[in-house]
Design a protein around this motif. Structure first.
Motif, mmCIF file in Angstrom:
data_model
loop_
_atom_site.group_PDB
_atom_site.id
_atom_site.type_symbol
_atom_site.label_atom_id
_atom_site.label_comp_id
_atom_site.label_asym_id
_atom_site.label_seq_id
_atom_site.Cartn_x
_atom_site.Cartn_y
_atom_site.Cartn_z
ATOM 1 N N ARG A 1 0.532 -0.998 -0.285
ATOM 2 C CA ARG A 1 -0.520 -0.191 0.212
ATOM 3 C C ARG A 1 0.298 1.290 -0.038
ATOM 4 N N GLU A 2 2.243 1.271 0.617
ATOM 5 C CA GLU A 2 2.813 2.123 0.725
ATOM 6 C C GLU A 2 3.558 2.357 -0.687
ATOM 7 N N ALA A 3 3.756 1.410 -1.100
ATOM 8 C CA ALA A 3 5.075 1.455 -2.246
ATOM 9 C C ALA A 3 6.222 1.555 -2.033
ATOM 10 N N LEU B 1 -2.211 0.529 -4.168
ATOM 11 C CA LEU B 1 -2.518 -0.927 -4.340
ATOM 12 C C LEU B 1 -3.096 -1.132 -3.411
ATOM 13 N N ASP B 2 -4.433 -1.203 -2.723
ATOM 14 C CA ASP B 2 -4.622 -1.339 -1.424
ATOM 15 C C ASP B 2 -5.356 -2.767 -1.495
ATOM 16 N N GLU B 3 -4.764 -4.191 -0.860
ATOM 17 C CA GLU B 3 -5.609 -5.389 -0.615
ATOM 18 C C GLU B 3 -5.721 -5.528 0.810
ATOM 19 N N ARG B 4 -6.979 -5.470 0.807
ATOM 20 C CA ARG B 4 -7.558 -6.231 1.877
ATOM 21 C C ARG B 4 -8.112 -7.865 2.631
ATOM 22 N N ILE B 5 -7.497 -8.012 3.121
ATOM 23 C CA ILE B 5 -7.222 -9.294 3.808
ATOM 24 C C ILE B 5 -8.814 -9.616 4.479
ATOM 25 N N MET B 6 -8.205 -10.729 5.138
ATOM 26 C CA MET B 6 -8.900 -11.549 5.952
ATOM 27 C C MET B 6 -8.906 -12.673 6.093
#
Length: 157
Positions: free
Chosen positions: A39-41, A89-94
């Motif tokens: 997300r922060e690259a 890039l923003d990958e949200r996981i569970m």
């Protein structure tokens, strides 16, 4: 005498359970570190999340009945992250499943992937980690990718 015996085994059981939960938390933290770094690259941090030579693959459906995998090298993955700006890039996981056995851990994590603020795709990450001297590091990731059914409810299929 029996009370002391039961107390001893209860203490062992709860100490073991607490240690397992601590290990699971460390594994989850290592995975979250990767996605925060993406997300922060931050390419240095992304590379640090992996063991050298880590494996990255995606399952690609071929004809509705079979699949193959596409792989990318760690260097290519890090370079692709470096071409993005922070927040792209923003990958949200569970975390659906985390298992630890000694120095090996497995994570099953459904995700939603947003690119530049727009939902791109969803799927599941299957992540293998190894506990190294500095801590848990990702050895391999294989994922699925879908364009349909991508909303928070896909996590609960």
């Amino acid at each position: 005498m029996m009370t002391k015996y039961l107390l001893f085994w209860n203490l062992i059981f709860f100490a073991s359970a607490a240690h397992a939960q601590s290990e699971e938390r460390e594994v989850m933290d290592a995975v979250v570190y990767l996605f925060n770094s993406m997300r922060e690259a931050d390419t240095t941090a992304v590379r640090a999340a992996f063991v050298p030579g880590a494996l990255l693959h995606t399952v690609v459906e071929i004809d509705g009945r079979s699949a193959r995998t596409n792989g990318v090298s760690l260097d290519a993955f890090v370079a692709s992250v470096g071409r993005q700006h922070a927040g792209a890039l923003d990958e949200r996981i569970m975390f659906d499943m985390v298992r630890v056995d000694g120095k090996l851990a497995s994570v099953w994590a459904p995700y939603l992937f947003n690119l530049n603020g727009q939902l791109s795709h969803c799927g599941v990450n299957a992540i293998q980690l190894v506990k190294t001297a500095p801590g848990w590091k990702i050895h391999s990731i294989i994922d699925t990718r879908h364009k349909e059914g991508c909303k928070p409810s896909h996590w609960f299929k």
